[in-house]
Scaffold this motif. Sequence first.
Motif, PDB file in Angstrom:
ATOM      1  N   ASN A 170      -1.716  -1.329  -4.145  1.00  0.00           N
ATOM      2  CA  ASN A 170      -2.950  -0.833  -3.537  1.00  0.00           C
ATOM      3  C   ASN A 170      -2.714   0.616  -3.121  1.00  0.00           C
ATOM      4  O   ASN A 170      -1.774   0.889  -2.375  1.00  0.00           O
ATOM      5  N   PHE A 171      -3.559   1.519  -3.571  1.00  0.00           N
ATOM      6  CA  PHE A 171      -3.356   2.931  -3.286  1.00  0.00           C
ATOM      7  C   PHE A 171      -4.404   3.452  -2.302  1.00  0.00           C
ATOM      8  O   PHE A 171      -5.600   3.235  -2.490  1.00  0.00           O
ATOM      9  N   LEU A 172      -3.925   4.132  -1.266  1.00  0.00           N
ATOM     10  CA  LEU A 172      -4.825   4.973  -0.481  1.00  0.00           C
ATOM     11  C   LEU A 172      -4.845   6.330  -1.171  1.00  0.00           C
ATOM     12  O   LEU A 172      -3.879   6.718  -1.818  1.00  0.00           O
ATOM     13  N   ASN A 173      -5.935   7.052  -1.036  1.00  0.00           N
ATOM     14  CA  ASN A 173      -6.056   8.291  -1.793  1.00  0.00           C
ATOM     15  C   ASN A 173      -6.940   9.303  -1.067  1.00  0.00           C
ATOM     16  O   ASN A 173      -7.955   8.946  -0.478  1.00  0.00           O
ATOM     17  N   HIS A 174      -6.500  10.548  -1.148  1.00  0.00           N
ATOM     18  CA  HIS A 174      -7.268  11.674  -0.591  1.00  0.00           C
ATOM     19  C   HIS A 174      -8.367  12.092  -1.559  1.00  0.00           C
ATOM     20  O   HIS A 174      -9.512  12.314  -1.160  1.00  0.00           O
ATOM     21  N   TYR A 175      -8.027  12.186  -2.846  1.00  0.00           N
ATOM     22  CA  TYR A 175      -9.032  12.626  -3.829  1.00  0.00           C
ATOM     23  C   TYR A 175      -8.492  12.460  -5.246  1.00  0.00           C
ATOM     24  O   TYR A 175      -7.310  12.681  -5.513  1.00  0.00           O
ATOM     25  N   PHE A 176      -9.377  12.009  -6.147  1.00  0.00           N
ATOM     26  CA  PHE A 176      -9.204  12.237  -7.577  1.00  0.00           C
ATOM     27  C   PHE A 176     -10.586  12.536  -8.137  1.00  0.00           C
ATOM     28  O   PHE A 176     -11.607  12.209  -7.522  1.00  0.00           O
ATOM     29  N   GLY A 177     -10.636  13.179  -9.279  1.00  0.00           N
ATOM     30  CA  GLY A 177     -11.880  13.786  -9.745  1.00  0.00           C
ATOM     31  C   GLY A 177     -13.077  12.870  -9.851  1.00  0.00           C
ATOM     32  O   GLY A 177     -14.210  13.287  -9.613  1.00  0.00           O
ATOM     33  N   ALA A 178     -12.838  11.588 -10.209  1.00  0.00           N
ATOM     34  CA  ALA A 178     -13.954  10.666 -10.425  1.00  0.00           C
ATOM     35  C   ALA A 178     -14.319   9.871  -9.178  1.00  0.00           C
ATOM     36  O   ALA A 178     -15.230   9.040  -9.232  1.00  0.00           O
ATOM     37  N   ALA A 179     -13.639  10.095  -8.061  1.00  0.00           N
ATOM     38  CA  ALA A 179     -13.914   9.292  -6.865  1.00  0.00           C
ATOM     39  C   ALA A 179     -15.270   9.609  -6.230  1.00  0.00           C
ATOM     40  O   ALA A 179     -16.065   8.707  -5.991  1.00  0.00           O
ATOM     41  N   PRO A 180     -15.589  10.875  -5.937  1.00  0.00           N
ATOM     42  CA  PRO A 180     -16.881  11.160  -5.307  1.00  0.00           C
ATOM     43  C   PRO A 180     -17.996  11.233  -6.347  1.00  0.00           C
ATOM     44  O   PRO A 180     -17.752  11.503  -7.533  1.00  0.00           O
ATOM     45  N   ASP A 181     -19.198  11.012  -5.891  1.00  0.00           N
ATOM     46  CA  ASP A 181     -20.378  11.138  -6.748  1.00  0.00           C
ATOM     47  C   ASP A 181     -21.395  11.986  -6.006  1.00  0.00           C
ATOM     48  O   ASP A 181     -22.233  11.486  -5.265  1.00  0.00           O
TER      49      ASP A 181
ATOM     50  N   VAL B 146       0.844  -1.191   0.000  1.00  0.00           N
ATOM     51  CA  VAL B 146       0.000   0.000   0.000  1.00  0.00           C
ATOM     52  C   VAL B 146       0.881   1.243   0.000  1.00  0.00           C
ATOM     53  O   VAL B 146       1.880   1.307   0.709  1.00  0.00           O
ATOM     54  N   THR B 147       0.498   2.228  -0.799  1.00  0.00           N
ATOM     55  CA  THR B 147       1.137   3.531  -0.761  1.00  0.00           C
ATOM     56  C   THR B 147       0.117   4.588  -1.137  1.00  0.00           C
ATOM     57  O   THR B 147      -0.994   4.262  -1.587  1.00  0.00           O
ATOM     58  N   GLY B 148       0.479   5.840  -0.972  1.00  0.00           N
ATOM     59  CA  GLY B 148      -0.445   6.926  -1.288  1.00  0.00           C
ATOM     60  C   GLY B 148      -0.388   7.292  -2.755  1.00  0.00           C
ATOM     61  O   GLY B 148       0.693   7.386  -3.348  1.00  0.00           O
TER      62      GLY B 148
ATOM     63  N   SER C  95      -4.251   2.614 -19.423  1.00  0.00           N
ATOM     64  CA  SER C  95      -5.125   3.202 -20.433  1.00  0.00           C
ATOM     65  C   SER C  95      -4.234   3.728 -21.557  1.00  0.00           C
ATOM     66  O   SER C  95      -3.790   4.869 -21.525  1.00  0.00           O
ATOM     67  N   GLY C  96      -3.940   2.847 -22.519  1.00  0.00           N
ATOM     68  CA  GLY C  96      -2.973   3.201 -23.549  1.00  0.00           C
ATOM     69  C   GLY C  96      -1.591   3.271 -22.942  1.00  0.00           C
ATOM     70  O   GLY C  96      -1.144   2.334 -22.260  1.00  0.00           O
ATOM     71  N   ASP C  97      -0.926   4.377 -23.128  1.00  0.00           N
ATOM     72  CA  ASP C  97       0.410   4.572 -22.563  1.00  0.00           C
ATOM     73  C   ASP C  97       0.366   5.201 -21.175  1.00  0.00           C
ATOM     74  O   ASP C  97       1.413   5.427 -20.557  1.00  0.00           O
ATOM     75  N   ALA C  98      -0.827   5.475 -20.672  1.00  0.00           N
ATOM     76  CA  ALA C  98      -0.971   6.148 -19.379  1.00  0.00           C
ATOM     77  C   ALA C  98      -1.716   5.241 -18.396  1.00  0.00           C
ATOM     78  O   ALA C  98      -2.112   4.124 -18.721  1.00  0.00           O
ATOM     79  N   PHE C  99      -1.875   5.741 -17.186  1.00  0.00           N
ATOM     80  CA  PHE C  99      -2.624   5.016 -16.163  1.00  0.00           C
ATOM     81  C   PHE C  99      -3.731   5.909 -15.613  1.00  0.00           C
ATOM     82  O   PHE C  99      -3.542   7.114 -15.430  1.00  0.00           O
ATOM     83  N   THR C 100      -4.889   5.294 -15.371  1.00  0.00           N
ATOM     84  CA  THR C 100      -6.058   6.020 -14.883  1.00  0.00           C
ATOM     85  C   THR C 100      -6.483   5.454 -13.537  1.00  0.00           C
ATOM     86  O   THR C 100      -6.560   4.231 -13.374  1.00  0.00           O
ATOM     87  N   PRO C 101      -6.748   6.316 -12.551  1.00  0.00           N
ATOM     88  CA  PRO C 101      -7.210   5.807 -11.258  1.00  0.00           C
ATOM     89  C   PRO C 101      -8.662   5.343 -11.323  1.00  0.00           C
ATOM     90  O   PRO C 101      -9.492   5.962 -11.989  1.00  0.00           O
TER      91      PRO C 101
ATOM     92  N   GLN D 207      -9.873   3.959  -1.319  1.00  0.00           N
ATOM     93  CA  GLN D 207      -9.003   2.907  -1.821  1.00  0.00           C
ATOM     94  C   GLN D 207      -9.083   2.949  -3.349  1.00  0.00           C
ATOM     95  O   GLN D 207     -10.179   2.990  -3.909  1.00  0.00           O
ATOM     96  N   VAL D 208      -7.917   2.938  -4.010  1.00  0.00           N
ATOM     97  CA  VAL D 208      -7.861   3.183  -5.452  1.00  0.00           C
ATOM     98  C   VAL D 208      -6.878   2.217  -6.108  1.00  0.00           C
ATOM     99  O   VAL D 208      -5.939   1.742  -5.469  1.00  0.00           O
ATOM    100  N   LYS D 209      -7.108   1.921  -7.372  1.00  0.00           N
ATOM    101  CA  LYS D 209      -6.124   1.190  -8.175  1.00  0.00           C
ATOM    102  C   LYS D 209      -5.842   1.990  -9.443  1.00  0.00           C
ATOM    103  O   LYS D 209      -6.661   2.812  -9.878  1.00  0.00           O
TER     104      LYS D 209
END
Length: 395
Positions: free
Chosen positions: A282-293, A262-264, A376-382, A370-372
Motif C-alpha cells: 500500500n503506497f502513500l503518495n504526494h503526487y503522480f501525474g494521473a492522480a489529480p483531475d 505501507v510505504t511512500g 504493465s508489461g515489464d514495468a509498473f504503473t501507479p 493512496q496508490v497501488k
Amino acid sequence: MRVTKKLLLGSVIATAALVMSACAPQPSAAPEGGVDEGPAEVRVGVITSETGPLAGYGQQYLDAFTAGLDYATDGTGEIDGIRIVIENRDDAGDPDTAVTAAKQLIGEGVNILMGSASSGVSLAVAEQAAQNKVLFISGPAAADAITGVNEYTFRSGRQSAQDVATAGTFLDDIDGKKIVVFAQNSAFGQGNVAAVEAILGAKGATVEPVLVAEDVTEFTPFAQQVLSAQPDLVFVAWAGATSGAMWQAMSQQGVLDAIPVVTGLGDKATFGAYGVASEQINFLNHYFGAAPDNEVNDAMVAALEEAGTEPDLFSPDGFNAAIMLVQAVKEGKGDVDAMVAALEGFTFEGPKGTNTVRAEDHALLQDMYQVKLVASGDAFTPELVATVPAEDVAP
C-alpha cells in the motif's frame, strides 16, 4: 488563474528599533500624495540542486517552476507591470554552498529566495531569510522543522507529517491499533519512528520500532521479527541500495500476505524498485501525474510535455512555488512584510487541487493520495486508490 485570499489573521508587525542588515534591500517608499505601484522588476533567487545526489528532484522542481511562472503570469513573466527576474543557483545538496549563494543574492538586492530539494539546505537558507528579513519559499524539502521555523519562511510542498498521517488512513480506526515502524537505524529511520509516534501515537496507536543497522544485507530475521510482533499495520521507511533485498525478504517471509504494509511511493525512477512485492504494498503518495483531475494539473502536464519532460513527484512543488511567488509580488510589490502577509492564509488552486497556506505556521495544507502499483508489461504503473482530503492529514 483562480485564486482567493482567506484566513488572513492580521498584518505582519514590523519589528521596531532594529537596524536592517546592511545587505538587506529596502522597499521603495510610496510617492508623496500617491499610491506605490511597485518597482519595475523584482529579482528572485532560486537555490536548489542542479547537481549532486538530489539533482533529479531539483530538476523536477525547476521544470515545473518555469511552467508555473508562465501559467501564473499568462506567459508575460510579469504581474501588474512588475517584471519577475529569476536568478538560479546550484546548491549541489550542500547547506554551506546554499548559504554562500543566499548571502550573495541578498547582497545584490534580492529579497525573495526559493528552493530547495534538501531539508538541510532549506533549513540553512531559512536561517538566512530570518537574519536578513527576506521572503523564503521552500521547495520539495520535507522536514517538519521547516514549518513554523520563522515568520519569513513558507513551503510549496508537503512535509513528513503529512506522509505519516496519510499512512494512518490505511486503518479505519487508529485508536488501539499496533503499528510497527520498519526502518534503518539511521537519522532518517529514527526520524520516521519519532514522526509515527508523535502523529499516530497521539491518535491512540501503539508504536513499536524494528530498526536495522545500515550495513545489514540479510533481512530474513527482521522480517520474522515484524511478523511475530503481530501489528495491525507496518510502516516501512527505507532508502538506498538494500531496498530490493529488504522487500524480497518481506515477501518471502509472508509479511505482505499477513499484514497491511505501507510505504511512500517516490518518483518514477523508483517504480521498479519493489520487485515481487510491488503489487502487495500500500503506497502513500504526494503526487503522480494521473492522480489529480483538474484544469491546473492538466495545464502543468501539458506545459511539461511541451518542454520535453513529464510530471513527477515534485512537479507540484515547483508549480505551486511560482503561483505563490506571483501572489506575493502582486500584493506586496517587493516589500517583504507585505509579501509575507499576502501569503499567510492564501488559498489557491494548484496541480493537486486546493492548497491553503496555514497562517499561523505556514504549513501548506493539501490533499494526499493512496496508490497501488500495477504491472504493465515489464514495468509498473501507479493507479489512484483514494484521495485523502487535506484536512484529514493536516500537520
